[in-house]
Scaffold this motif. Sequence first.
Motif, mmCIF file in Angstrom:
data_model
loop_
_atom_site.group_PDB
_atom_site.id
_atom_site.type_symbol
_atom_site.label_atom_id
_atom_site.label_comp_id
_atom_site.label_asym_id
_atom_site.label_seq_id
_atom_site.Cartn_x
_atom_site.Cartn_y
_atom_site.Cartn_z
ATOM 1 N N UNK A 67 -20.095 -25.022 -20.153
ATOM 2 C CA UNK A 67 -20.478 -25.813 -18.751
ATOM 3 C C UNK A 67 -20.913 -24.946 -17.846
ATOM 4 N N UNK A 68 -20.522 -23.502 -17.923
ATOM 5 C CA UNK A 68 -20.658 -22.540 -16.755
ATOM 6 C C UNK A 68 -21.762 -21.399 -17.087
ATOM 7 N N UNK A 69 -22.694 -21.972 -17.868
ATOM 8 C CA UNK A 69 -23.715 -20.778 -18.196
ATOM 9 C C UNK A 69 -24.880 -20.825 -17.084
ATOM 10 N N UNK A 173 -39.731 -20.176 -21.192
ATOM 11 C CA UNK A 173 -38.288 -20.273 -21.570
ATOM 12 C C UNK A 173 -38.065 -21.798 -21.727
ATOM 13 N N UNK A 174 -36.793 -22.109 -21.947
ATOM 14 C CA UNK A 174 -36.342 -23.608 -21.798
ATOM 15 C C UNK A 174 -34.986 -23.789 -20.888
ATOM 16 N N UNK A 175 -35.040 -25.166 -20.275
ATOM 17 C CA UNK A 175 -33.774 -25.188 -19.674
ATOM 18 C C UNK A 175 -33.135 -26.162 -19.987
ATOM 19 N N UNK A 176 -31.981 -26.381 -19.813
ATOM 20 C CA UNK A 176 -31.019 -27.299 -20.373
ATOM 21 C C UNK A 176 -29.984 -27.758 -19.533
ATOM 22 N N UNK A 177 -28.928 -28.596 -19.968
ATOM 23 C CA UNK A 177 -27.716 -29.059 -19.241
ATOM 24 C C UNK A 177 -26.920 -28.740 -20.320
ATOM 25 N N UNK A 178 -26.013 -27.358 -20.094
ATOM 26 C CA UNK A 178 -25.208 -26.929 -21.194
ATOM 27 C C UNK A 178 -24.134 -27.564 -21.757
ATOM 28 N N UNK A 179 -23.531 -28.270 -20.778
ATOM 29 C CA UNK A 179 -22.404 -29.447 -20.942
ATOM 30 C C UNK A 179 -22.582 -30.623 -21.738
ATOM 31 N N UNK A 490 -16.827 -40.387 -24.268
ATOM 32 C CA UNK A 490 -15.495 -39.940 -24.375
ATOM 33 C C UNK A 490 -14.741 -39.532 -23.072
ATOM 34 N N UNK A 491 -15.511 -40.099 -22.041
ATOM 35 C CA UNK A 491 -14.969 -39.616 -20.585
ATOM 36 C C UNK A 491 -13.252 -40.106 -20.353
ATOM 37 N N UNK A 492 -12.107 -39.122 -20.229
ATOM 38 C CA UNK A 492 -10.984 -39.654 -20.120
ATOM 39 C C UNK A 492 -10.497 -39.150 -18.698
ATOM 40 N N UNK A 493 -11.363 -38.489 -18.023
ATOM 41 C CA UNK A 493 -10.709 -38.067 -16.560
ATOM 42 C C UNK A 493 -11.999 -38.089 -15.761
ATOM 43 N N UNK A 494 -11.512 -38.270 -14.248
ATOM 44 C CA UNK A 494 -12.922 -38.390 -13.276
ATOM 45 C C UNK A 494 -13.339 -37.092 -13.376
ATOM 46 N N UNK A 495 -12.848 -35.902 -13.600
ATOM 47 C CA UNK A 495 -13.503 -34.678 -13.706
ATOM 48 C C UNK A 495 -14.630 -34.408 -14.438
ATOM 49 N N UNK A 496 -14.426 -35.307 -15.918
ATOM 50 C CA UNK A 496 -15.422 -35.287 -17.068
ATOM 51 C C UNK A 496 -16.608 -35.790 -16.372
ATOM 52 N N UNK A 497 -16.408 -36.824 -15.691
ATOM 53 C CA UNK A 497 -17.650 -37.741 -15.262
ATOM 54 C C UNK A 497 -18.460 -36.668 -14.045
ATOM 55 N N UNK A 498 -17.889 -36.268 -13.022
ATOM 56 C CA UNK A 498 -18.538 -35.353 -12.241
ATOM 57 C C UNK A 498 -18.902 -34.093 -12.327
ATOM 58 N N UNK A 499 -17.994 -33.283 -13.176
ATOM 59 C CA UNK A 499 -18.401 -31.975 -13.640
ATOM 60 C C UNK A 499 -19.484 -31.989 -14.880
ATOM 61 N N UNK A 500 -19.062 -32.555 -15.907
ATOM 62 C CA UNK A 500 -19.747 -32.465 -17.175
ATOM 63 C C UNK A 500 -20.773 -33.368 -17.452
ATOM 64 N N UNK A 501 -20.598 -34.732 -17.382
ATOM 65 C CA UNK A 501 -21.372 -35.591 -17.444
ATOM 66 C C UNK A 501 -22.597 -35.711 -16.768
ATOM 67 N N UNK A 502 -22.259 -35.637 -15.215
ATOM 68 C CA UNK A 502 -23.713 -35.839 -14.352
ATOM 69 C C UNK A 502 -23.618 -34.490 -13.640
ATOM 70 N N UNK A 503 -22.939 -33.551 -13.702
ATOM 71 C CA UNK A 503 -23.134 -32.265 -13.035
ATOM 72 C C UNK A 503 -23.085 -32.239 -11.301
ATOM 73 N N UNK A 504 -22.696 -33.384 -10.984
ATOM 74 C CA UNK A 504 -22.635 -33.688 -9.365
ATOM 75 C C UNK A 504 -21.661 -32.697 -8.552
ATOM 76 N N UNK A 512 -21.161 -36.648 -4.608
ATOM 77 C CA UNK A 512 -19.858 -36.817 -5.097
ATOM 78 C C UNK A 512 -18.492 -37.323 -4.319
ATOM 79 N N UNK A 513 -18.521 -36.653 -3.153
ATOM 80 C CA UNK A 513 -17.544 -37.024 -2.071
ATOM 81 C C UNK A 513 -17.799 -38.610 -1.821
ATOM 82 N N UNK A 514 -19.225 -38.778 -1.702
ATOM 83 C CA UNK A 514 -19.398 -40.322 -1.325
ATOM 84 C C UNK A 514 -19.343 -41.230 -2.238
#
Length: 551
Positions: A67-69, A173-179, A490-504, A512-514
């Motif tokens: 998720x960090x490329x 080239x091609x762009x993606x969302x790695x996560x 398969x989201x189990x934690x709030x960080x899953x949603x904000x970091x890897x499902x939506x990239x917010x 994200x704060x809001x």
Amino acid sequence: MTNVTIDSAPPASPSREELRRRLTNGPFDLLIIGGGVTGAGIALDAASRGLTTALIEKDDFAYGTSSRSTKLIHGGLRYLAQLDFKLVREVGRERAILHRNAPHLVVPESMLLPITKGGAYGKLMTAVGLSLYDFLARVRKADRRRMLSKQETLTKEPLLDPDRLRGGGLYAEYRTDDARLTLALALAAIRSGATALNYVKADQFVITDDCVRGVMARDMLDGSTFEILAKHTVNATGPWVDALRSLTGPLRGKRLHLTKGVHVVLSYEKLPVRQSIYFDVPDGRMIFAIPADDVTYVGTTDTTYLGDPDKPGILPEDTTYLLDAVNAFFPSITLSESDVISGWAGLRPLIHKEGRSPSDLSRKDEIFLEPNGLISIAGGKLTGYRKMAQRVVDLVVSREPNRTFEPCRTEGLRLAGGRFEDAEDVRHFIGEVQGRLRNLGLTESRATSLVHRYGRDCEAILDCCITEADEPIQDTFLRAEVRFAVEQEMVQRAADFFVRRTGKLHFDPEGMRRTQPLVLDELQSLLSWSDERKAEESKTLDDLLRQATGR
Ligand code: FAD
């Protein structure tokens, strides 16, 4: 070419309880440790060939490097500079396959390579190099490289320095969302019969008669431990590969060399590049500036990392390096640290070679075999994950001479959300989603990012947006998105949603704060959290925001 099946709706994901139960029902043919792109890719390949397959990830899918490329599906221009023609050909072909199997998630991105006085690439070398690249990577005629005059390059990108500029090259080239790519692979693996679960850590190997026969695992959410048995075990833990290998004894043979790569995110107004650019840094390296919606991200650094793989942080010198590089290349831009919205640091799990600097280390993947049967794989790129998976599963199958499995099928397998005929079909669908957003009273401009994020599965989210009079429609939509993330992704934690499902976290930290309170409320209700658990999750989000934004 393999035929592609296009199913019409996302099948329901099995519950966590069901997946946990299945994990204890081994022995599996294959257990994969590590839910990054490498492990998820292996799980899909193995399950689709008919091996009974388990995949475990100690945190969330794509929590590590995946998720960090730089989030590019590369044709491997740097391999060309290293004269590795075979690799350029392989990754070029892989790009095209990935685009076909997930056209909503792997999207074409034209890249500008400015040619400057004293830069790494001269005009002739760029022209010949990019043509060779197009040939080896079998780039479609319409996307082949275009050499630009100085004036044409300046028209493409007015921020460039006219005094230094000599011309430019445009290439595909091609762009993606790695996560999300990693998640799409894990979900596709589950749909092909694999049992894949996040928040399950391999604590120890189970060893019988000097052979690895699975792991003692720990459920990281409730702390319980249980055995997962398997005939073959693959260690695909990226930067953690050596830590896992050394659980069975001292490391022998090759080992990893971790290098850290940092990206910083700036508001688009601060660095308004019109398109993605690959440009020179004064020390001779090259870095990217990539516009994405309201921001531009810049990266990456490449420095040896010796710390804890769970905690690669951004040091002040990393930020300074990237900002100085931008300020030196674009004369009208003056960035300072206060302009940085956020950033992330990732670790490249490269193979150590004595005397090589981080940038000179090979990016090729390698397989390590232990006498106890453990197979480890490290190195490589997001782009090459499918071939890496094929090599590993071929090896596993070769250890089963008395059984017959189907050949590798992943070339023709659509990934989760990717039920499109082609890129044109994606564009058409974006138009439909615009209409639905308009009818709901939401901004149409969200359609593109929504389709890139969820593919056709965004219909399931829109279907849940039933307008309620006492709540703004944006909130109803967000609740539907969170529900989808829990029930289907398969989201189990709030960080899953904000970091890897939506990239917010990285691309919209203010958003994200809001929205944090509403998302936490919804997760509490969906996952039956106690108030203490909710408070813990909230604190984790605050910590992540502080680390990413420095505020
Ligand atoms: P990871 O993604 O790190 O996955 C390993 C997983 O194993 C982790 O999620 C970890 O939590 C888990 N794990 C560890 N220990 C255990 C355990 N005991 N039990 C269970 N699970 C465990 N490639 C490209 O193609 N394009 C790019 O633009 C690009 N840019 C990059 C930029 C940077 C800065 C970096 C660092 C890399 C980049 N790469 C790029 C390379 C690419 O990101 C990596 O090759 C790839 O993500 C590695 O994936 P992986 O699955 O091997 O490792």
